[in-house]
Design a protein around this motif. Structure first.
Motif, short mmCIF file in Angstrom:
data_model
loop_
_atom_site.label_atom_id
_atom_site.label_comp_id
_atom_site.label_asym_id
_atom_site.label_seq_id
_atom_site.Cartn_x
_atom_site.Cartn_y
_atom_site.Cartn_z
N GLU A 6 0.83 -1.22 0.00
CA GLU A 6 0.00 0.00 0.00
C GLU A 6 0.86 1.26 0.00
N ASN A 7 2.01 1.22 0.68
CA ASN A 7 2.86 2.41 0.79
C ASN A 7 4.28 2.07 0.34
N TYR A 8 4.59 2.37 -0.91
CA TYR A 8 5.89 2.05 -1.52
C TYR A 8 7.04 2.62 -0.69
N ASN A 9 6.96 3.91 -0.36
CA ASN A 9 8.06 4.58 0.34
C ASN A 9 8.32 3.99 1.71
N GLN A 10 7.27 3.60 2.41
CA GLN A 10 7.42 2.99 3.73
C GLN A 10 8.14 1.65 3.64
N VAL A 11 7.76 0.86 2.66
CA VAL A 11 8.40 -0.46 2.46
C VAL A 11 9.86 -0.26 2.04
N LYS A 12 10.13 0.71 1.19
CA LYS A 12 11.50 0.98 0.76
C LYS A 12 12.37 1.36 1.96
N LYS A 13 11.85 2.18 2.85
CA LYS A 13 12.60 2.57 4.05
C LYS A 13 12.94 1.35 4.90
N LYS A 14 11.99 0.44 5.02
CA LYS A 14 12.25 -0.78 5.81
C LYS A 14 13.32 -1.64 5.13
N ALA A 15 13.32 -1.70 3.81
CA ALA A 15 14.34 -2.46 3.09
C ALA A 15 15.71 -1.81 3.27
N LEU A 16 15.76 -0.50 3.17
CA LEU A 16 17.03 0.21 3.34
C LEU A 16 17.54 0.12 4.78
N ALA A 17 16.64 0.00 5.75
CA ALA A 17 17.03 -0.10 7.17
C ALA A 17 17.81 -1.38 7.46
N LEU A 18 17.78 -2.35 6.55
CA LEU A 18 18.50 -3.60 6.74
C LEU A 18 19.99 -3.46 6.42
N ARG A 19 20.39 -2.33 5.84
CA ARG A 19 21.81 -2.11 5.50
C ARG A 19 22.66 -2.25 6.75
N GLY A 20 23.81 -2.83 6.58
CA GLY A 20 24.73 -2.98 7.69
C GLY A 20 24.52 -4.24 8.52
N LYS A 21 23.41 -4.92 8.32
CA LYS A 21 23.13 -6.14 9.09
C LYS A 21 23.64 -7.39 8.38
N PHE A 22 24.13 -7.23 7.16
CA PHE A 22 24.57 -8.37 6.36
C PHE A 22 25.96 -8.10 5.81
N GLN A 23 26.72 -9.16 5.51
CA GLN A 23 28.06 -9.00 4.95
C GLN A 23 28.00 -8.44 3.54
N SER A 24 27.13 -9.03 2.74
CA SER A 24 27.04 -8.65 1.33
C SER A 24 25.74 -7.90 1.09
#
Length: 176
Positions: free
Chosen positions: A12-30
């Protein structure tokens, strides 16, 4: 055959979902993040699914995959072969098979280790979030999927079990 564990969810909210995807940065090696335009040409075949995916109108991939369609979370087995000349490959496929449907989408892709997050704007269907977890251990993949579902705050009752091709075919029948 490689395998992935996947789900799809309406957005329903593209920008909200994108923010949640970007918030995962730094939690993974690759990690990797990019966008592309995709056009998937699905063909009628006896078993499973066959499609030619053309990316940014510059190169293509022939993708054969098989998965059950009865659950929200599914395991897919797939084969993928890149092609330098997608126009020539399409001509070959058009001569061998009847085209079933064409799915056009803008896909934003977030890759974190073995997890692919797709934020898709699909022409004539809407916006969707899709997770694909490439795995060798289904137990680890299920744990990762649970973490993704929780991170994004998804309601499992709203998962979509159909492919975009199936959804588009249903939508096309409504308008005939």
């Amino acid at each position: 055959m490689p395998k992935n564990y996947e789900i799809k969810f309406p957005v329903e909210n593209y920008n909200q979902v994108k923010k949640k995807a970007l918030a995962l940065r730094g939690k993974f090696q690759s990690q990797n993040h990019y966008s592309e335009a995709q056009k998937d040409f699905y063909y009628k075949v006896k078993k499973a699914r066959l499609k030619l995916r053309v990316i940014n109108n510059s190169f293509g991939s022939l993708i054969f995959y098989d998965r059950p369609e009865e659950e929200g979370k599914r395991i897919s087995e797939y084969l993928l072969e890149r092609t330098k000349d997608h126009n020539e490959m399409k001509e070959i496929l058009d001569n061998l098979f009847d085209e079933l449907v064409t799915v056009s989408k803008k896909r934003e892709i977030f890759i974190y280790d073995n997890i692919r997050i797709h934020l898709d704007k699909v022409k004539n269907l809407g916006v969707f979030l899709e997770f694909e977890i490439i795995f060798s251990s289904i137990d680890k993949a299920k744990k990762q999927m649970k973490e993704m579902i929780e991170h994004f705050g998804l309601d499992e009752d709203k998962f979509i079990k159909n492919s975009y091709s199936d959804l588009l075919l249903k939508e096309n029948k409504k308008h005939k």
